[in-house]
Design an enzyme around this catalytic site. Structure first.
Site, PDB file in Angstrom:
ATOM      1  N   ASP A 164      -9.737 -27.874   5.787  1.00 56.64           N
ATOM      2  CA  ASP A 164     -10.765 -27.888   4.729  1.00 56.64           C
ATOM      3  C   ASP A 164     -11.461 -29.222   4.508  1.00 56.64           C
ATOM      4  O   ASP A 164     -12.226 -29.350   3.554  1.00 56.64           O
ATOM      5  CB  ASP A 164     -10.185 -27.405   3.373  1.00 56.64           C
ATOM      6  CG  ASP A 164     -10.144 -25.889   3.284  1.00 56.64           C
ATOM      7  OD1 ASP A 164     -10.801 -25.251   4.133  1.00 56.64           O
ATOM      8  OD2 ASP A 164      -9.471 -25.359   2.385  1.00 56.64           O
ATOM      9  N   LYS A 169     -14.119 -30.154   9.317  1.00 57.57           N
ATOM     10  CA  LYS A 169     -14.213 -30.287  10.779  1.00 57.57           C
ATOM     11  C   LYS A 169     -15.229 -29.319  11.380  1.00 57.57           C
ATOM     12  O   LYS A 169     -16.052 -29.698  12.206  1.00 57.57           O
ATOM     13  CB  LYS A 169     -12.833 -30.031  11.423  1.00 57.57           C
ATOM     14  CG  LYS A 169     -11.760 -31.004  10.983  1.00 57.57           C
ATOM     15  CD  LYS A 169     -10.424 -30.709  11.633  1.00 57.57           C
ATOM     16  CE  LYS A 169      -9.783 -29.415  11.187  1.00 57.57           C
ATOM     17  NZ  LYS A 169      -9.439 -29.387   9.744  1.00 57.57           N
ATOM     18  N   THR A 170     -15.146 -28.061  10.939  1.00 54.93           N
ATOM     19  CA  THR A 170     -16.041 -27.048  11.510  1.00 54.93           C
ATOM     20  C   THR A 170     -17.476 -27.267  11.042  1.00 54.93           C
ATOM     21  O   THR A 170     -18.425 -27.154  11.822  1.00 54.93           O
ATOM     22  CB  THR A 170     -15.531 -25.636  11.151  1.00 54.93           C
ATOM     23  OG1 THR A 170     -14.179 -25.527  11.592  1.00 54.93           O
ATOM     24  CG2 THR A 170     -16.368 -24.549  11.816  1.00 54.93           C
ATOM     25  N   HIS A 217      -4.260 -25.478  11.721  1.00 56.78           N
ATOM     26  CA  HIS A 217      -3.421 -26.632  12.039  1.00 56.78           C
ATOM     27  C   HIS A 217      -2.539 -26.344  13.259  1.00 56.78           C
ATOM     28  O   HIS A 217      -2.449 -27.168  14.176  1.00 56.78           O
ATOM     29  CB  HIS A 217      -2.563 -26.959  10.816  1.00 56.78           C
ATOM     30  CG  HIS A 217      -1.616 -28.076  11.027  1.00 56.78           C
ATOM     31  ND1 HIS A 217      -2.028 -29.339  11.398  1.00 56.78           N
ATOM     32  CD2 HIS A 217      -0.257 -28.131  10.935  1.00 56.78           C
ATOM     33  CE1 HIS A 217      -0.962 -30.120  11.512  1.00 56.78           C
ATOM     34  NE2 HIS A 217       0.111 -29.407  11.247  1.00 56.78           N
TER      35      HIS A 217
HETATM   36  P1  GDP Z   1     -12.179 -27.451   8.257  1.00 57.31           P
HETATM   37  O1  GDP Z   1     -11.025 -26.602   7.805  1.00 57.31           O
HETATM   38  O2  GDP Z   1     -11.779 -28.884   8.356  1.00 57.31           O
HETATM   39  O3  GDP Z   1     -12.854 -26.931   9.466  1.00 57.31           O
HETATM   40  O4  GDP Z   1     -13.264 -27.421   7.040  1.00 57.31           O
HETATM   41  P2  GDP Z   1     -14.619 -26.591   6.920  1.00 57.31           P
HETATM   42  O5  GDP Z   1     -15.673 -27.161   7.780  1.00 57.31           O
HETATM   43  O6  GDP Z   1     -14.317 -25.147   7.069  1.00 57.31           O
HETATM   44  O7  GDP Z   1     -15.013 -26.931   5.431  1.00 57.31           O
HETATM   45  C1  GDP Z   1     -14.167 -26.588   4.339  1.00 57.31           C
HETATM   46  C2  GDP Z   1     -15.009 -26.428   3.087  1.00 57.31           C
HETATM   47  O8  GDP Z   1     -15.595 -27.674   2.744  1.00 57.31           O
HETATM   48  C3  GDP Z   1     -16.142 -25.438   3.242  1.00 57.31           C
HETATM   49  O9  GDP Z   1     -16.277 -24.691   2.068  1.00 57.31           O
HETATM   50  C4  GDP Z   1     -17.352 -26.335   3.460  1.00 57.31           C
HETATM   51  O10 GDP Z   1     -18.561 -25.753   3.033  1.00 57.31           O
HETATM   52  C5  GDP Z   1     -17.004 -27.531   2.603  1.00 57.31           C
HETATM   53  N1  GDP Z   1     -17.667 -28.751   3.085  1.00 57.31           N
HETATM   54  C6  GDP Z   1     -17.745 -29.209   4.353  1.00 57.31           C
HETATM   55  N2  GDP Z   1     -18.479 -30.343   4.415  1.00 57.31           N
HETATM   56  C7  GDP Z   1     -18.850 -30.620   3.143  1.00 57.31           C
HETATM   57  C8  GDP Z   1     -19.632 -31.651   2.544  1.00 57.31           C
HETATM   58  O11 GDP Z   1     -20.150 -32.562   3.181  1.00 57.31           O
HETATM   59  N3  GDP Z   1     -19.774 -31.593   1.209  1.00 57.31           N
HETATM   60  C9  GDP Z   1     -19.256 -30.595   0.431  1.00 57.31           C
HETATM   61  N4  GDP Z   1     -19.481 -30.638  -0.851  1.00 57.31           N
HETATM   62  N5  GDP Z   1     -18.536 -29.615   0.967  1.00 57.31           N
HETATM   63  C10 GDP Z   1     -18.339 -29.607   2.296  1.00 57.31           C
HETATM   64 MG    MG Z   2     -12.321 -25.359  10.679  1.00 55.50          MG
END
Ligand code: GDP
Ligand code: MG
Length: 389
Positions: A10, A13-14, A73
């Site tokens: 979260d 990354k994606t 993970h």
């Molecule tokens: P991952 O699990 O690392 O791949 O995370 P995701 O890319 O799925 O992002 C997790 C959540 O964080 C999602 O709801 C995204 O929309 C939110 N998110 C990602 N980047 C940002 C950002 O720059 N700002 C904000 N406010 N939310 C973000």
């Molecule tokens: Mg992801």
């Protein structure tokens, strides 16, 4: 060059992966791949292990990148240990709202262990941060953490931005501009990996024959490097350490002057008897590798659904080690100083670091991958992290 996004779940990354393809697609260096497409990573099997990972590709002014992003993970752990997708460098994503979290540290440790030398940090979600001191704190913490895991914390580029803003085309000063900065930092800071041909020569021995009138011919695959007729070479493994000369190279019944990584070749060796050679040994450039009796490795133990064990094991478990063409019984134990070592269990699905003691010495070095088998099935996969003896 192969890179990937790593970091805590979260942290973005994606979103960042999608944002990079979006920004670079506007420069003509990528095909925009949206979040949903990346997140529904296809399921692959690598060495019996189920991994979900997405690959995207993009081009900067001077490089082509293959980029990997995993949904969970566990997928990162498996992927990094099996090497299903190679990572020569990486982008560690950390949310400015949380700072470093357990998976941030675990991915850093794994990246170090699989031989990633440099990373770039992206501090994400700065759009929701009002206190600039917060950002400074995360920056400082990340540099300390990198140093703790033997990366160059002081000089590593740290970019602060918002992947979501870039993806949505908002706030360019924290969105698109920061993605461009990130990509530039990757180009400048991350080093291209050495090409296989530039590494010292290794031939893993598969078989050995006596050819009347010619001598002993060893058959195997050149794993890396280049060899030439007349080279001095060393034969290592299973209690053997011999120096000799490569008097001939054969491929497809033709005599050649030279063979290189990827070639299946026959090697004619001066003054070596068939009895001195066995499958699992290696022929190497002299002194380029050691034969080892004890090493430490990061292991992933397959689950029952992946065809692995149904039950946990304790230390002193003795599976078969398959490394290149070698097949050797090994004992597993906990590193010295582990508390309650005799009572600790390893469950199917676990990721653990253990000491491996093969019954014969085997030529290896950190970064080499292997599998563990038992009764004809793969029960684990591992990567050498440290040579002990
Ligand atoms: P991952 O699990 O690392 O791949 O995370 P995701 O890319 O799925 O992002 C997790 C959540 O964080 C999602 O709801 C995204 O929309 C939110 N998110 C990602 N980047 C940002 C950002 O720059 N700002 C904000 N406010 N939310 C973000
Ligand atoms: Mg992801």
């Amino acid at each position: 060059m192969n890179i990937g996004t790593i970091g805590h779940v979260d942290h973005g990354k994606t979103t960042l992966t999608a944002a990079i393809t979006k920004v670079l697609s506007e420069r003509g260096g990528a095909k925009f791949t949206d979040y949903a497409e990346i997140d529904k990573a296809p399921e692959e099997k690598a060495r019996g292990i189920t991994i979900n990972s997405s690959h995207v590709e993009y081009e900067t002014d001077n490089r082509h990148y293959g980029h990997i992003d995993c949904p969970g993970h566990a997928d990162y752990i498996k992927n990094m240990i099996t090497g299903a997708a190679q990572m020569d460098g990486g982008i560690i994503v950390v949310s400015a709202t949380d700072g470093q979290m357990p998976q941030t540290r675990e991915h850093l440790l794994l990246a170090r262990q699989i031989g990633v030398k440099k990373l770039v940090v992206f501090i994400n979600k700065v759009d929701v941060i009002t206190d600039p001191e917060m950002l400074e704190l995360v920056d400082m913490e990340m540099r300390d953490l990198l140093t703790t895991y033997n990366f160059d914390g002081e000089n590593t580029p740290v970019i602060m931005g918002s992947a979501l803003s870039a993806l949505e085309g908002k706030n360019p000063e924290i969105g698109v501009d920061k993605i461009n900065e990130l990509v530039k930092a990757c180009d400048e800071w991350l080093d291209l990996p050495p090409r296989d041909l530039e590494k010292p020569f290794i031939l893993s021995i598969e078989d050995v024959f006596t050819v009347p009138g010619r001598g002993t011919v060893v058959v195997g695959r050149a794993e890396r490097g280049v060899c030439r007729k007349g080279d001095e070479v060393e034969i290592l493994g299973y209690g053997t350490k011999l120096k000799t000369t490569l008097t001939g190279i054969e491929m497809f019944h033709k005599e050649l002057e030279r063979a290189e990584a990827g070639d299946n070749m026959g090697a004619l060796l001066r003054g070596i008897k068939k009895e001195q050679i066995r499958r699992g040994q290696v022929i190497i450039a002299p002194g380029s590798m050691k034969s080892v009796k004890k090493f430490q490795a990061q292991l992933y133990i397959l689950t029952k659904d992946e065809g692995g064990r149904y039950t946990p094991f304790m230390q002193h478990y003795r599976p078969q080690l398959f490394l290149r063409t070698a097949d050797i019984t090994i004992g597993l134990s906990w590193p010295e100083g582990t508390a309650d070592a005799d009572d600790k269990m390893v469950m199917p699905g676990d990721n653990v670091e253990m000491v491996c003691s093969p019954v014969h010495d085997v030529a290896l070095e950190p970064g080499m991958r292997f599998t563990l088998r038992e009764g004809g099935k793969t029960v684990g996969t591992g990567i050498v992290t440290k040579v002990l003896e």
